[in-house]
Design a protein around this motif. Structure first.
Motif, mmCIF file in Angstrom:
data_model
loop_
_atom_site.group_PDB
_atom_site.id
_atom_site.type_symbol
_atom_site.label_atom_id
_atom_site.label_comp_id
_atom_site.label_asym_id
_atom_site.label_seq_id
_atom_site.Cartn_x
_atom_site.Cartn_y
_atom_site.Cartn_z
ATOM 1 N N ALA A 159 -1.811 -7.742 24.997
ATOM 2 C CA ALA A 159 -1.151 -8.646 25.938
ATOM 3 C C ALA A 159 -0.542 -9.842 25.212
ATOM 4 O O ALA A 159 0.601 -10.243 25.489
ATOM 5 N N ALA A 160 -1.307 -10.408 24.263
ATOM 6 C CA ALA A 160 -0.816 -11.561 23.513
ATOM 7 C C ALA A 160 0.400 -11.181 22.667
ATOM 8 O O ALA A 160 1.375 -11.940 22.567
ATOM 9 N N GLY A 161 0.363 -9.988 22.051
ATOM 10 C CA GLY A 161 1.487 -9.543 21.241
ATOM 11 C C GLY A 161 2.761 -9.420 22.050
ATOM 12 O O GLY A 161 3.837 -9.880 21.632
ATOM 13 N N GLY A 162 2.666 -8.811 23.242
ATOM 14 C CA GLY A 162 3.840 -8.681 24.100
ATOM 15 C C GLY A 162 4.368 -10.031 24.555
ATOM 16 O O GLY A 162 5.585 -10.258 24.600
ATOM 17 N N ALA A 163 3.439 -10.960 24.885
ATOM 18 C CA ALA A 163 3.853 -12.293 25.328
ATOM 19 C C ALA A 163 4.527 -13.070 24.196
ATOM 20 O O ALA A 163 5.538 -13.749 24.411
ATOM 21 N N VAL A 164 3.967 -12.961 22.989
ATOM 22 C CA VAL A 164 4.562 -13.655 21.835
ATOM 23 C C VAL A 164 5.960 -13.113 21.551
ATOM 24 O O VAL A 164 6.879 -13.865 21.208
ATOM 25 N N MET A 185 9.415 -20.012 35.553
ATOM 26 C CA MET A 185 10.217 -19.064 34.789
ATOM 27 C C MET A 185 9.500 -18.678 33.492
ATOM 28 O O MET A 185 9.410 -17.496 33.150
ATOM 29 N N ILE A 186 8.976 -19.664 32.789
ATOM 30 C CA ILE A 186 8.266 -19.394 31.536
ATOM 31 C C ILE A 186 7.035 -18.536 31.802
ATOM 32 O O ILE A 186 6.765 -17.561 31.084
ATOM 33 N N THR A 187 6.296 -18.873 32.855
ATOM 34 C CA THR A 187 5.081 -18.120 33.183
ATOM 35 C C THR A 187 5.388 -16.658 33.467
ATOM 36 O O THR A 187 4.724 -15.756 32.962
ATOM 37 N N ILE A 188 6.410 -16.430 34.281
ATOM 38 C CA ILE A 188 6.703 -15.058 34.701
ATOM 39 C C ILE A 188 7.269 -14.241 33.548
ATOM 40 O O ILE A 188 6.993 -13.029 33.418
ATOM 41 N N MET A 189 8.032 -14.855 32.660
ATOM 42 C CA MET A 189 8.575 -14.122 31.513
ATOM 43 C C MET A 189 7.464 -13.760 30.524
ATOM 44 O O MET A 189 7.440 -12.643 29.984
ATOM 45 N N LEU A 190 6.535 -14.680 30.293
ATOM 46 C CA LEU A 190 5.413 -14.372 29.406
ATOM 47 C C LEU A 190 4.515 -13.291 30.019
ATOM 48 O O LEU A 190 4.008 -12.416 29.313
ATOM 49 N N LEU A 191 4.337 -13.347 31.335
ATOM 50 C CA LEU A 191 3.543 -12.316 32.011
ATOM 51 C C LEU A 191 4.212 -10.954 31.871
ATOM 52 O O LEU A 191 3.536 -9.935 31.632
ATOM 53 N N SER A 192 5.519 -10.915 31.995
ATOM 54 C CA SER A 192 6.259 -9.663 31.842
ATOM 55 C C SER A 192 6.040 -9.068 30.454
ATOM 56 O O SER A 192 5.754 -7.876 30.308
ATOM 57 N N THR A 205 10.041 -5.358 36.640
ATOM 58 C CA THR A 205 10.041 -5.806 38.039
ATOM 59 C C THR A 205 9.567 -7.244 38.166
ATOM 60 O O THR A 205 10.097 -8.013 38.976
ATOM 61 N N VAL A 206 8.573 -7.621 37.372
ATOM 62 C CA VAL A 206 8.051 -8.985 37.407
ATOM 63 C C VAL A 206 9.166 -9.993 37.146
ATOM 64 O O VAL A 206 9.300 -10.998 37.861
ATOM 65 N N MET A 207 9.985 -9.735 36.131
ATOM 66 C CA MET A 207 11.073 -10.673 35.833
ATOM 67 C C MET A 207 12.199 -10.602 36.863
ATOM 68 O O MET A 207 12.898 -11.592 37.096
ATOM 69 N N MET A 208 12.379 -9.445 37.468
ATOM 70 C CA MET A 208 13.399 -9.338 38.521
ATOM 71 C C MET A 208 13.077 -10.254 39.690
ATOM 72 O O MET A 208 13.971 -10.655 40.436
#
Length: 359
Positions: A128-133, A245-252, A82-85
Motif C-alpha cells: 500500500a505504501a509503495g503504491g501511494a509513494v 484531493m491529496i487524500t483520495i489520490m494517495l488512497l487510489s 474509480t476512487v479518483m473518478m
C-alpha cells in the motif's frame, strides 16, 4: 403523408441504471453474434467454442479458481481508478502503482524474516505504501501546480516497469534455480481457501463495498462527493478541497499497490517483469464499465475476467492471440457504444410547418 411525424434521436442528460444495463446486455449479445459470424466464416464452430468457454470457465473448479485469480487484481485496480473518478480525476498509472506495490512487498518478503502472519501484514502495508509513494509526485503536481494527472501517472508506468525488470534480472535475480527474469520465491504466501484461490480474493471483494459505505455514510465521503461534483461549491462550504484531493489520490495509489502485493504473495510468489499483465490498464476499462459505482466495479471486473479467461480458452482451441484480442476489443467496443446510445432515445418530431407555428 403530411400528417405523419418524423423520428429523430434526442440526447437525454440523465438515464436510469436499468436502461444502461439493458443497453449493455443487448450490446454484449450483439458482439457475441458478430463474433460468432466471423468465427464461422473462418472455419470454427461458434457453438462448440462457446460450450468450451462455459464448461471450462464456469463449469469446473479449476475454471472458477482461475476466474477468481483474475478477478482479484481487476477489482482492486478498477477500484483504484474509480476512487479518483469520484473527484473528477483519472488514475492512468495504476499499472505502475501495481508494479511498485509488488516491488515493495517482494523486498520485505526476500530480505526481512519473521512469523508468516506478521510478515504478510508487513507486506500488505509495504504494498500500500509503495503504491501511494508512486502516485505522490503526480498528486502534489496536480494539487499545487494543476499539472495534468493523466500524463504524469501514465509516464510513471514505464519507470516502474523498467525498475522491476532491472531488479528481477539483476540484483534480485534468482541465482538458485538459474532463472534469468525473476527473483527468488517469496517465502510468505496468502493462505488458500478454495483450491489455489487465496484470501486476497475476499479482500478484493470487501474493498469496493467498504469504500462505497464510507462514501455514502460518512462526513468524509460526503465531502469527497461534493468535491467531485462541484469543487468551487465545496470550497465555499469550508471543505479542504486540496487536502481531500491529496487524500483520495494517495488512497487510489495504495489500492493499486495492494493489488500488486496480493499478486506476489497469492499468485505468482515472485517478482518478475510483466507481473501486472496490464491489470492497471484493464482497471481503467473496469472503472469505465462501473460508471463510478464502487459496487459496479465488481460487476465490471467479473465481465473483464470472463472475457480474459475466455481468451485463454480460445487460444487452446486453435485461435491466434491476434484473433482473441480482436474479439475482446469487439466486445468492449460494443459495450462502449451501448453506453452512449443509452443516452439517446427516439422522439417524434413535429412537422416543419407546425414547429414553425409553435415557435
Amino acid at each position: 403523408m403530411s400528417g405523419l411525424q418524423s423520428l429523430r434521436l434526442v440526447r437525454v442528460s440523465a438515464v436510469s441504471g436499468r436502461r444502461i444495463l439493458a443497453a449493455r446486455v443487448l450490446s454484449f449479445i450483439a458482439a457475441l453474434a458478430v463474433g460468432a459470424i466471423v468465427l464461422a466464416a473462418c472455419g470454427f464452430d461458434p457453438l462448440h467454442l462457446g460450450t468450451q468457454i462455459i464448461k471450462k470457465s464456469l463449469g469446473s473448479r479449476f475454471g472458477l479458481e482461475d476466474l477468481g485469480l483474475l478477478l482479484t487484481p481487476l477489482i482492486l485496480t478498477g477500484l483504484a481508478v474509480t476512487v479518483m473518478m469520484k473527484i473528477g480525476l483519472w488514475n492512468i498509472g495504476a499499472d505502475g502503482q501495481f508494479y511498485i506495490g509488488a516491488f515493495a512487498a517482494t523486498a520485505i518478503g526476500l530480505f526481512v524474516k519473521g512469523p508468516e502472519p506478521f510478515m504478510l501484514l508487513l507486506c500488505f502495508i509495504a504494498g500500500a505504501a509503495g503504491g501511494a509513494v508512486w502516485i505522490l509526485v503526480p498528486t502534489l503536481a496536480r494539487a499545487y501546480g494543476k499539472v495534468d494527472e493523466i500524463i504524469t501517472t501514465l509516464l510513471l508506468n514505464f519507470v516502474a516497469l523498467l525498475l522491476v525488470y532491472y531488479v528481477a534480472t539483476g540484483p534480485w535475480r534468482d541465482r538458485t534455480t538459474g532463472t534469468v527474469a525473476s527473483t527468488g520465491r517469496v517465502p510468505y504466501e496468502m493462505p488458500d481457501f478454495f483450491g489455489s484461490l487465496h484470501w486476497g480474493f475476499v479482500i478484493a471483494l470487501i474493498a469496493p463495498v467498504l469504500f462505497g459505505l464510507l462514501l455514502r455514510y460518512t462526513k468524509w465521503g460526503y465531502e469527497i462527493r461534493l468535491t467531485g461534483a462541484n469543487p468551487e461549491a465545496a470550497h465555499y462550504a469550508g471543505i479542504p478541497v486540496r487536502r481531500r484531493m491529496i487524500t483520495i489520490m494517495l488512497l487510489s495509489g495504495a489500492i493499486a499497490g495492494i493489488a500488486g502485493m496480493l499478486e506476489v504473495t497469492g499468485t505468482v510468489h515472485r517478482l518478475q517483469g510483466g507481473i501486472s499483465n496490464n491489470y492497471g490498464y484493464l482497471g481503467v476499462m473496469v472503472a469505465v464499465l462501473a460508471r463510478g459505482s464502487p459496487a459496479g466495479v465488481i460487476a465490471g471486473a467479473l465481465l473483464m475476467a470472463i472475457i480474459l479467461n475466455a481468451g485463454i480458452i480460445l487460444q487452446t482451441q486453435g485461435l491466434t492471440t491476434a484473433a482473441v484480442l480482436a474479439l475482446t476489443g469487439l466486445i468492449m467496443m460494443f459495450t462502449a457504444v451501448a453506453d452512449q446510445f443509452a443516452h439517446y432515445r427516439l422522439v417524434r418530431a413535429l412537422p416543419q410547418a407546425a414547429a414553425t407555428a409553435a415557435g
